[in-house]
Design a protein around this motif. Structure first.
Motif, mmCIF file in Angstrom:
data_model
loop_
_atom_site.group_PDB
_atom_site.id
_atom_site.type_symbol
_atom_site.label_atom_id
_atom_site.label_comp_id
_atom_site.label_asym_id
_atom_site.label_seq_id
_atom_site.Cartn_x
_atom_site.Cartn_y
_atom_site.Cartn_z
ATOM 1 N N GLY A 66 51.261 -21.951 4.019
ATOM 2 C CA GLY A 66 52.325 -22.031 3.005
ATOM 3 C C GLY A 66 52.896 -23.428 2.953
ATOM 4 N N GLY A 67 54.178 -23.504 2.655
ATOM 5 C CA GLY A 67 54.835 -24.798 2.561
ATOM 6 C C GLY A 67 56.311 -24.651 2.327
ATOM 7 N N THR A 68 56.991 -25.783 2.286
ATOM 8 C CA THR A 68 58.426 -25.828 2.059
ATOM 9 C C THR A 68 58.728 -26.946 1.077
ATOM 10 O OG1 THR A 68 58.808 -25.058 4.314
ATOM 11 C CG2 THR A 68 60.678 -26.032 3.189
ATOM 12 N N ILE A 69 59.659 -26.678 0.165
ATOM 13 C CA ILE A 69 60.061 -27.664 -0.841
ATOM 14 C C ILE A 69 61.357 -28.311 -0.376
ATOM 15 C CG2 ILE A 69 60.763 -27.987 -3.245
ATOM 16 C CD1 ILE A 69 59.076 -25.333 -3.757
ATOM 17 N N PHE A 70 61.408 -29.634 -0.446
ATOM 18 C CA PHE A 70 62.587 -30.405 -0.102
ATOM 19 C C PHE A 70 63.067 -31.107 -1.375
ATOM 20 C CE2 PHE A 70 60.032 -29.874 3.667
ATOM 21 C CZ PHE A 70 60.960 -29.466 4.620
ATOM 22 N N PRO A 71 63.904 -30.445 -2.173
ATOM 23 C CA PRO A 71 64.287 -31.002 -3.474
ATOM 24 C C PRO A 71 65.041 -32.326 -3.373
ATOM 25 C CG PRO A 71 65.550 -29.009 -3.001
ATOM 26 C CD PRO A 71 64.525 -29.144 -1.921
ATOM 27 N N ASP A 72 65.836 -32.519 -2.321
ATOM 28 C CA ASP A 72 66.579 -33.771 -2.184
ATOM 29 C C ASP A 72 65.646 -34.962 -1.978
ATOM 30 O OD1 ASP A 72 68.904 -32.336 -2.462
ATOM 31 O OD2 ASP A 72 69.394 -32.349 -0.319
ATOM 32 N N GLN A 73 64.479 -34.697 -1.416
ATOM 33 C CA GLN A 73 63.487 -35.743 -1.192
ATOM 34 C C GLN A 73 62.386 -35.715 -2.248
ATOM 35 O OE1 GLN A 73 62.122 -35.278 2.866
ATOM 36 N NE2 GLN A 73 64.199 -35.137 3.639
ATOM 37 N N ASN A 74 62.470 -34.752 -3.173
ATOM 38 C CA ASN A 74 61.470 -34.561 -4.227
ATOM 39 C C ASN A 74 60.061 -34.456 -3.645
ATOM 40 O OD1 ASN A 74 60.699 -34.170 -6.935
ATOM 41 N ND2 ASN A 74 59.968 -36.271 -7.021
ATOM 42 N N VAL A 76 57.156 -31.626 -1.562
ATOM 43 C CA VAL A 76 56.762 -30.324 -1.026
ATOM 44 C C VAL A 76 55.747 -30.606 0.073
ATOM 45 C CG1 VAL A 76 55.047 -29.962 -2.868
ATOM 46 C CG2 VAL A 76 55.821 -28.030 -1.529
ATOM 47 N N VAL A 77 55.985 -30.020 1.244
ATOM 48 C CA VAL A 77 55.092 -30.215 2.386
ATOM 49 C C VAL A 77 54.417 -28.878 2.658
ATOM 50 C CG1 VAL A 77 54.914 -30.900 4.806
ATOM 51 C CG2 VAL A 77 56.627 -31.983 3.329
ATOM 52 N N PHE A 85 48.899 -30.989 7.861
ATOM 53 C CA PHE A 85 50.017 -31.068 6.930
ATOM 54 C C PHE A 85 49.649 -31.923 5.727
ATOM 55 C CE2 PHE A 85 51.715 -30.146 11.082
ATOM 56 C CZ PHE A 85 52.586 -29.099 10.817
ATOM 57 N N LYS A 86 50.092 -31.491 4.563
ATOM 58 C CA LYS A 86 49.884 -32.212 3.313
ATOM 59 C C LYS A 86 51.248 -32.351 2.644
ATOM 60 C CE LYS A 86 45.319 -32.063 3.348
ATOM 61 N NZ LYS A 86 44.421 -33.144 3.024
ATOM 62 N N ALA A 87 51.415 -33.378 1.826
ATOM 63 C CA ALA A 87 52.667 -33.549 1.088
ATOM 64 C C ALA A 87 52.356 -33.998 -0.330
ATOM 65 C CB ALA A 87 53.577 -34.556 1.786
#
Length: 147
Positions: A66-74, A76-77, A85-87
């Motif tokens: 899966g992954g996680t979205i970090f909107p403040d950093q724009n 998704v990892v 790991f991919k970003a």
């Protein structure tokens, strides 16, 4: 029923239709992401990401498969397989909305339902015209740095 009653009814129906159509059309505009694009986004684990505050992203925040979205950093990892790991940019390549969910092997945009692969950011289903731009992930211990 008089003609005045029919006209009032038509006026009310028309006003209701405009009330529904305007937000829908606004969401399809190309002037930027929708108002909800900057709201907190949970990762596929259902929790708000810890790394979005600038304190760094930890490997435990990224679920395997899966992954996680970090909107403040724009960003998704993702972690397609254990330890890999991919970003990617969190901005949809269709009209610039922020992606909102990572589930079932895809990164999903809520605006027009584009879906991207968690492995390489490729478009799985459109209307997105191109993949999500990849970013570089550096792993140091349990900390991820995305650039």
């Amino acid at each position: 029923m008089s003609q005045n009653e029919t006209s009032r009814r038509n006026l009310l129906y028309g006003a209701a239709a405009v009330g529904v159509a305007v937000p829908v059309l606004a969401a399809c505009g190309s002037s930027g992401p929708p108002a909800t694009a900057n709201s907190p986004v949970a990762g596929s684990s259902g929790s708000t990401p810890q790394g979005s505050g600038g304190s760094g992203i930890t490997t435990t925040e990224i679920p395997v498969g899966g992954g996680t979205i970090f909107p403040d950093q724009n960003v998704v990892v993702t972690q397609p397989t254990a330890g890999h790991f991919k970003a990617f940019s969190a901005t949809c390549t269709h009209q610039g909305c922020t992606v909102a969910k990572v589930a079932a092997g895809t990164i999903d945009c809520p605006c027009h339902f584009s879906r991207y692969s968690i492995t390489d950011g490729a478009v799985v289903s459109g209307p997105a015209p191109s993949p999500l731009p990849q970013k570089t992930v550096t792993v140091t211990g349990t900390t991820l740095k995305v650039s």
